[in-house]
Every structure is written in structure tokens, then in C-alpha cells.
Design an enzyme around this catalytic site. Structure first.
Site, PDB file in Angstrom:
ATOM      1  CE  LYS A 117      -3.393  -0.316   3.160  1.00  0.00           C
ATOM      2  NZ  LYS A 117      -4.098  -0.003   4.274  1.00  0.00           N
ATOM      3  CE  LYS A 196       8.428   1.079   7.912  1.00  0.00           C
ATOM      4  NZ  LYS A 196       9.624   0.307   7.941  1.00  0.00           N
ATOM      5  CE  LYS A 199      16.717   2.507   4.627  1.00  0.00           C
ATOM      6  NZ  LYS A 199      16.379   1.196   4.089  1.00  0.00           N
TER       7      LYS A 199
HETATM    8  P1  ATP Z   1      12.238   1.297   3.223  1.00  0.00           P
HETATM    9  O1  ATP Z   1      11.219   2.388   3.281  1.00  0.00           O
HETATM   10  O2  ATP Z   1      13.144   1.410   2.038  1.00  0.00           O
HETATM   11  O3  ATP Z   1      11.675  -0.083   3.400  1.00  0.00           O
HETATM   12  P2  ATP Z   1      12.832   1.460   5.967  1.00  0.00           P
HETATM   13  O4  ATP Z   1      12.976   2.850   6.475  1.00  0.00           O
HETATM   14  O5  ATP Z   1      11.554   0.721   6.196  1.00  0.00           O
HETATM   15  O6  ATP Z   1      13.179   1.551   4.450  1.00  0.00           O
HETATM   16  P3  ATP Z   1      14.332  -0.954   6.327  1.00  0.00           P
HETATM   17  O7  ATP Z   1      15.669  -1.084   5.689  1.00  0.00           O
HETATM   18  O8  ATP Z   1      13.161  -1.611   5.678  1.00  0.00           O
HETATM   19  O9  ATP Z   1      14.038   0.612   6.492  1.00  0.00           O
HETATM   20  O10 ATP Z   1      14.384  -1.410   7.854  1.00  0.00           O
HETATM   21  C1  ATP Z   1      15.585  -1.733   8.529  1.00  0.00           C
HETATM   22  C2  ATP Z   1      15.346  -1.985   9.995  1.00  0.00           C
HETATM   23  O11 ATP Z   1      15.001  -0.791  10.689  1.00  0.00           O
HETATM   24  C3  ATP Z   1      14.199  -2.962  10.288  1.00  0.00           C
HETATM   25  O12 ATP Z   1      14.539  -3.747  11.410  1.00  0.00           O
HETATM   26  C4  ATP Z   1      13.059  -2.058  10.651  1.00  0.00           C
HETATM   27  O13 ATP Z   1      12.109  -2.686  11.479  1.00  0.00           O
HETATM   28  C5  ATP Z   1      13.771  -0.935  11.385  1.00  0.00           C
HETATM   29  N1  ATP Z   1      12.999   0.302  11.259  1.00  0.00           N
HETATM   30  C6  ATP Z   1      12.803   0.988  10.119  1.00  0.00           C
HETATM   31  N2  ATP Z   1      12.002   2.049  10.330  1.00  0.00           N
HETATM   32  C7  ATP Z   1      11.679   2.036  11.648  1.00  0.00           C
HETATM   33  C8  ATP Z   1      10.880   2.881  12.490  1.00  0.00           C
HETATM   34  N3  ATP Z   1      10.256   3.938  11.996  1.00  0.00           N
HETATM   35  N4  ATP Z   1      10.763   2.569  13.817  1.00  0.00           N
HETATM   36  C9  ATP Z   1      11.415   1.490  14.322  1.00  0.00           C
HETATM   37  N5  ATP Z   1      12.184   0.649  13.572  1.00  0.00           N
HETATM   38  C10 ATP Z   1      12.321   0.913  12.255  1.00  0.00           C
HETATM   39 MG    MG Z   2      11.234  -1.265   5.087  1.00  0.00          MG
END
Ligand code: ATP
Ligand code: MG
Length: 333
Positions: A117, A196, A199
Site C-alpha cells: 500500500k 512509520k 526511507k
Molecule cells: P524502506 O522504506 O526502504 O523499506 P525502511 O525505512 O523501512 O526503508 P528498512 O531497511 O526496511 O528501512 O528497515 C531496517 C530496519 O530498521 C528494520 O529492522 C526495521 O524494522 C527498522 N525500522 C525501520 N524504520 C523504523 C521505524 N520507523 N521505527 C522502528 N524501527 C524501524
Molecule cells: Mg522497510
């Protein structure tokens, strides 16, 4: 020494790390590293393709991640940092695991639905559908005990445990059932306050943001039409998230922050919050600047970590092939 617990976790190279990564996972990773756990940190480059077909920045992002890690205190002598696509053992394990999971079960994963989504504009690739299976291969290839992650990853860890159980009962008891390790802030909201911090969702404060960028972002961060500064997660989630950020990064507890801003407005609160965040980020920026001066070490760090990852996962894969009768000794493989 030999029975040191093993940790596997990591990130997608889709952009720089943000405050959500720090509070949700990185803080725990550094802590576990310093406590002497055996650390493997995956840079999950295959997973970039799950929700986009633009990989033009992957290599740059991988380098950026290594700089982010080290500027946060990750020590490449203690933590093996490696690149997922360069460890073919993980891909092989993924192939086996895809056969153990029904399409229906894969589709039940709430994080995958949310990602589709949020970033996939409603389209789901087969790779995205199998994201939980791919993470199971990442984790189980190392037989990791602990996985320090944010809350969004829990369904993947659950799926990983399911797959380990299926394999262990159908073939051979090879896999440890890994445990997720959540932090005190398992899900930091973004500055838009309705999802949340991420990135890919345009709502993050990155470790690489300049002082002015942080000030600007906090100024624009969502609040509400009430005026006073009070923590009310249910009715005023946007402000509650900002107060939480203030508390985490200043070390002050929430009630003393409320007291401090009695009779004061958003302007003053936000200016101070930006300062709190900048104070936290300053030494990280400083360290990153130092590291950037001579970035030749990045390749070396990744080569070393990836070699170690290949060696360790090969040990698991040997057992897996044997259990599956895919070792073909008579054929000379
Ligand atoms: P993308 O949007 O590209 O998926 P992302 O910001 O979700 O990037 P990931 O690389 O998917 O980052 O996540 C890496 C780690 O950081 C995972 O363990 C994830 O649970 C944790 N993490 C990412 N964003 C958060 C957040 N807002 N709060 C707590 N933990 C987070
Ligand atoms: Mg992610």
C-alpha cells in the site's frame, strides 16, 4: 567462545539511515556488538527490487549505509557487514524455502500488505509476496538466535520460525528458532505522524541531514490545532510522537518535558526539539565526515564481512543439502 549467541539483522540499501532505524534497531545492534555477541549485518540489496525497478543508486546507498553504521559506532572488526546478493548460499536456501510455504500463507503477512500500500502503489511483485521467505533465508542461513528489528519485521520473524519448524520436522533438526528483539521504541512514527518513519515515505529525519534540514523538517512536522504541549498518544498522536522523540534524544522523561513547556507553544517546543536532535546528530555527523575523507576502507570492510558470511552460511547449506538429499556425492558434486 563457541557458544556465543549469534545475531543477524540489517537494512535495505534504499537510502540513508534515519532516526527510526536508530531507535528501532541500530541502538540494540551496537549494544549487542559491544556485549560480545557474534554479529552479522546484512545489506539486503535483493530486497530493493521488491517494490521498485530503479536500482541506479544501490551501490551508492550500500556505501552510505556502511558510513552510517560506522558513524553510529558499529565496529567492522566485531560486526560482519555483508552484501546479500554476494552470498549465493542465501539465495539457494531461499529457493528451498519457497517450496515450504503456500502462496496463501505468504499473502497473510500484514507487513507485506502495508508495504504494498505504502510504496508499491497497490502492485505486488512475486518478490514482495515472498519477502518474508527471503528474510527467513537471511536469518536461518546463519542459524541466528536473535534478530534486533523494528515492529514491522515481526511477521517476517514469525514466518521464519514457521519455516524453521517445517524444515526441522520434515527433513532434519537443523535450524534454531530465532527470536525477535524489539527496542523500547519498536515503531517510531514519521513526521507526517500517520505511518512509520521510513526511507521511502518522505517523512524521515536522516542521520545525514544537515542542521538546517533538521530545523526545517521539524518546523514543518505535523501537529494539531490545540495549542498546549501535552503527551496524549491517543488523541494527539502527532505531538505525542514529537514529545517522544524529544524524550528519547534528550534523555528527559515525558512528564518533565510537559512541565517545561507549560504555558509555551509549538514554536518554542519545535525549536528546542530541533536542537535536541541536532545535539544527538552532531557527533555522528562529525564521525561521518572523518570517515568520508578516506572511504577506501568500505570495500575492504564489505569484502571481509561477505567472505565470513559465505563461510558461515556454507556450513549451514552443507547440512541442508544433505538433509534434502541434494548433496549428490555419487555424482561428484
Ligand atoms: P524502506 O522504506 O526502504 O523499506 P525502511 O525505512 O523501512 O526503508 P528498512 O531497511 O526496511 O528501512 O528497515 C531496517 C530496519 O530498521 C528494520 O529492522 C526495521 O524494522 C527498522 N525500522 C525501520 N524504520 C523504523 C521505524 N520507523 N521505527 C522502528 N524501527 C524501524
Ligand atoms: Mg522497510
Amino acid at each position: 567462545m563457541e557458544n556465543k549467541k549469534r545475531v543477524l539483522t540489517g537494512d535495505r540499501p534504499t537510502g540513508p539511515l534515519h532516526l527510526g532505524h536508530y531507535v528501532g534497531s541500530l541502538k540494540n545492534r551496537i549494544k549487542l556488538q559491544d556485549e560480545g555477541y557474534e554479529m552479522f549485518n546484512i545489506i539486503a540489496d535483493f530486497q530493493v527490487l521488491t517494490d521498485r525497478l530503479d536500482t541506479s543508486e544501490v551501490e551508492q546507498n550500500i556505501k552510505g549505509l556502511v558510513l552510517d553504521y560506522l558513524s553510529l559506532g558499529m565496529d567492522p572488526k566485531k560486526t560482519n557487514i555483508f552484501v546479500q546478493s554476494k552470498v549465493p548460499q542465501i539465495s539457494e536456501l531461499f529457493v528451498y524455502f519457497t517450496m515450504l510455504v503456500s502462496v496463501a500463507r505468504a499473502g497473510q503477512n500484514p507487513t507485506i500488505k502495508e508495504e504494498v500500500k505504502a510504496t508499491g502503489k497497490g502492485n505486488m511483485s512475486l518478490g514482495m509476496l515472498s519477502l518474508g521467505v527471503s528474510q527467513a533465508a537471511d536469518i536461518l542461513a546463519f542459524n541466528a538466535d536473535l534478530v534486533p528489528v523494528g515492529e514491522d519485521q515481526l511477521p517476517h520473524i514469525e514466518q521464519t520460525r514457521d519455516i524453521a519448524k517445517i524444515f526441522n520436522s520434515k527433513f532434519k533438526e537443523i535450524f534454531t528458532l530465532p527470536k525477535a528483539m524489539l527496542s523500547d521504541t519498536p515503531r517510531l512514527l514519521g513526521l507526517d505522524a500517520n505511518q512509520k518513519m521510513s526511507k521511502s515515505r518522505g517523512n524521515a529525519i536522516f542521520l545525514t541531514d544537515s542542521k538546517d534540514e533538521v530545523i526545517k523538517k521539524i518546523k514543518k512536522a505535523k501537529t494539531d490545532s490545540e495549542k498546549h504541549i501535552a503527551y496524549d498518544k491517543k488523541n494527539r498522536p502527532a505531538l505525542a510522537n514529537l514529545i517522544l522523540m524529544y524524550s528519547i534524544f534528550s534523555g528527559e522523561d515525558i512528564s518533565s518535558i510537559e512541565k517545561k513547556y507549560q504555558g509555551k507553544g509549538y514554536k518554542e517546543f519545535k525549536e528546542d526539539l530541533a536542537e535536541v536532535l541536532n545535539n544527538f546528530l552532531d557527533p555522528i555527523r562529525q564521525k561521518r565526515k572523518e570517515l568520508e575523507k578516506d572511504s577506501g576502507f568500505i570495500a575492504e570492510v564489505l569484502q571481509r564481512g561477505t567472505k565470513k558470511a559465505q563461510e558461515e552460511t556454507e556450513k549451514t547449506l552443507k547440512k541442508v543439502r544433505e538433509a534434502l538429499k541434494y548433496d549428490y556425492k555419487d555424482l561428484g558434486f
